[in-house]
Design a protein around this motif. Sequence first.
Motif, PDB file in Angstrom:
ATOM      1  N   UNK A  11       0.833  -1.195   0.000  1.00  0.00           N
ATOM      2  CA  UNK A  11       0.000   0.000   0.000  1.00  0.00           C
ATOM      3  C   UNK A  11       0.867   1.244   0.000  1.00  0.00           C
ATOM      4  N   UNK A  12       0.472   2.225  -0.779  1.00  0.00           N
ATOM      5  CA  UNK A  12       1.116   3.539  -0.747  1.00  0.00           C
ATOM      6  C   UNK A  12       0.029   4.578  -0.504  1.00  0.00           C
ATOM      7  N   UNK A  13       0.404   5.834  -0.524  1.00  0.00           N
ATOM      8  CA  UNK A  13      -0.584   6.887  -0.290  1.00  0.00           C
ATOM      9  C   UNK A  13      -1.469   7.126  -1.508  1.00  0.00           C
ATOM     10  N   UNK A  14      -1.201   6.441  -2.607  1.00  0.00           N
ATOM     11  CA  UNK A  14      -2.015   6.653  -3.806  1.00  0.00           C
ATOM     12  C   UNK A  14      -2.547   5.383  -4.440  1.00  0.00           C
ATOM     13  N   UNK A  15      -2.020   4.231  -4.033  1.00  0.00           N
ATOM     14  CA  UNK A  15      -2.440   3.006  -4.708  1.00  0.00           C
ATOM     15  C   UNK A  15      -2.134   1.778  -3.854  1.00  0.00           C
ATOM     16  N   UNK A  16      -2.639   0.656  -4.344  1.00  0.00           N
ATOM     17  CA  UNK A  16      -2.363  -0.650  -3.739  1.00  0.00           C
ATOM     18  C   UNK A  16      -1.905  -1.557  -4.872  1.00  0.00           C
ATOM     19  N   UNK A  17      -0.771  -2.225  -4.676  1.00  0.00           N
ATOM     20  CA  UNK A  17      -0.278  -3.200  -5.646  1.00  0.00           C
ATOM     21  C   UNK A  17      -0.326  -4.561  -4.979  1.00  0.00           C
ATOM     22  N   UNK A  18      -0.766  -5.557  -5.728  1.00  0.00           N
ATOM     23  CA  UNK A  18      -0.916  -6.895  -5.154  1.00  0.00           C
ATOM     24  C   UNK A  18      -0.882  -7.935  -6.255  1.00  0.00           C
ATOM     25  N   UNK A  19      -0.686  -9.172  -5.851  1.00  0.00           N
ATOM     26  CA  UNK A  19      -0.821 -10.312  -6.756  1.00  0.00           C
ATOM     27  C   UNK A  19      -2.222 -10.877  -6.552  1.00  0.00           C
ATOM     28  N   UNK A  20      -2.928 -11.051  -7.628  1.00  0.00           N
ATOM     29  CA  UNK A  20      -4.280 -11.605  -7.574  1.00  0.00           C
ATOM     30  C   UNK A  20      -4.201 -13.101  -7.841  1.00  0.00           C
ATOM     31  N   UNK A  21      -4.720 -13.874  -6.926  1.00  0.00           N
ATOM     32  CA  UNK A  21      -4.760 -15.329  -7.074  1.00  0.00           C
ATOM     33  C   UNK A  21      -6.209 -15.713  -7.349  1.00  0.00           C
ATOM     34  N   UNK A  22      -6.434 -16.384  -8.467  1.00  0.00           N
ATOM     35  CA  UNK A  22      -7.763 -16.870  -8.837  1.00  0.00           C
ATOM     36  C   UNK A  22      -7.626 -18.372  -9.069  1.00  0.00           C
ATOM     37  N   UNK A  23      -8.091 -19.122  -8.092  1.00  0.00           N
ATOM     38  CA  UNK A  23      -7.908 -20.574  -8.077  1.00  0.00           C
ATOM     39  C   UNK A  23      -6.417 -20.871  -8.153  1.00  0.00           C
ATOM     40  N   UNK A  24      -5.933 -21.432  -9.247  1.00  0.00           N
ATOM     41  CA  UNK A  24      -4.510 -21.745  -9.352  1.00  0.00           C
ATOM     42  C   UNK A  24      -3.751 -20.749 -10.227  1.00  0.00           C
ATOM     43  N   UNK A  25      -4.425 -19.760 -10.750  1.00  0.00           N
ATOM     44  CA  UNK A  25      -3.769 -18.757 -11.595  1.00  0.00           C
ATOM     45  C   UNK A  25      -3.311 -17.562 -10.764  1.00  0.00           C
ATOM     46  N   UNK A  26      -2.164 -17.028 -11.136  1.00  0.00           N
ATOM     47  CA  UNK A  26      -1.614 -15.867 -10.438  1.00  0.00           C
ATOM     48  C   UNK A  26      -1.433 -14.729 -11.444  1.00  0.00           C
ATOM     49  N   UNK A  27      -1.922 -13.548 -11.062  1.00  0.00           N
ATOM     50  CA  UNK A  27      -1.763 -12.346 -11.866  1.00  0.00           C
ATOM     51  C   UNK A  27      -0.933 -11.381 -11.029  1.00  0.00           C
ATOM     52  N   UNK A  28       0.333 -11.197 -11.422  1.00  0.00           N
ATOM     53  CA  UNK A  28       1.285 -10.453 -10.610  1.00  0.00           C
ATOM     54  C   UNK A  28       1.181  -8.940 -10.791  1.00  0.00           C
ATOM     55  N   UNK A  29       1.471  -8.255  -9.720  1.00  0.00           N
ATOM     56  CA  UNK A  29       1.639  -6.796  -9.703  1.00  0.00           C
ATOM     57  C   UNK A  29       0.469  -6.029 -10.315  1.00  0.00           C
TER      58      UNK A  29
END
Length: 180
Positions: A11-29
């Motif tokens: 988390x920053x003061x303007x955004x949130x960056x994360x990896x999204x996990x959907x079942x076994x798939x990963x969507x980075x950054x």
Amino acid sequence: TNDIRAENIKCSTRSITFDLIVYRDRFNSITINLLGRFQLLNVLCAVTLAHTSGLPIDSITHVINKLQPLDGRMYHVTEYQGGNIFIDYAHTTEGFRNAVSVFKDNCRNKLICVFGCGGNRDSSKRAEIGKIAHELIDIPIVTDDNPRREDPAIIRSEIINTCPNAIEIGNRQEAIEKAI
């Protein structure tokens, strides 16, 4: 069962960056232009609803980074003399606590907050808002916030009863100028 979740959350003061996990798939950054972990929970809920309604996850991930805060909700106005200025029109005690907590977590120095309570609404929340402000805000400034048909001085005093360190400035513009 945590089939859809976020990992590596930054988390920053303007955004949130994360990896999204959907079942076994990963969507980075993945980056969302929102502030506060509760916003991330809302996004995960929306992703889950969209995906379980049949929308392909690739379509969802392509629009997430286009999310923008609504005017008045955790909205970053500007940076001024090393401090960030935000607007949030939280109108419930829970919303106020969430917003102030996020601002406190992202504050480099002292948290200065201009706030008030509307008139002809639930007057019992004024004391609770005052308590939250007293606990979390370094420099609370209580001002008028649409008093409707109530005496604004009474509304402010009901907040200040539980936030004795508050600065009272009835004129909203003057209160904002003082905070800045």
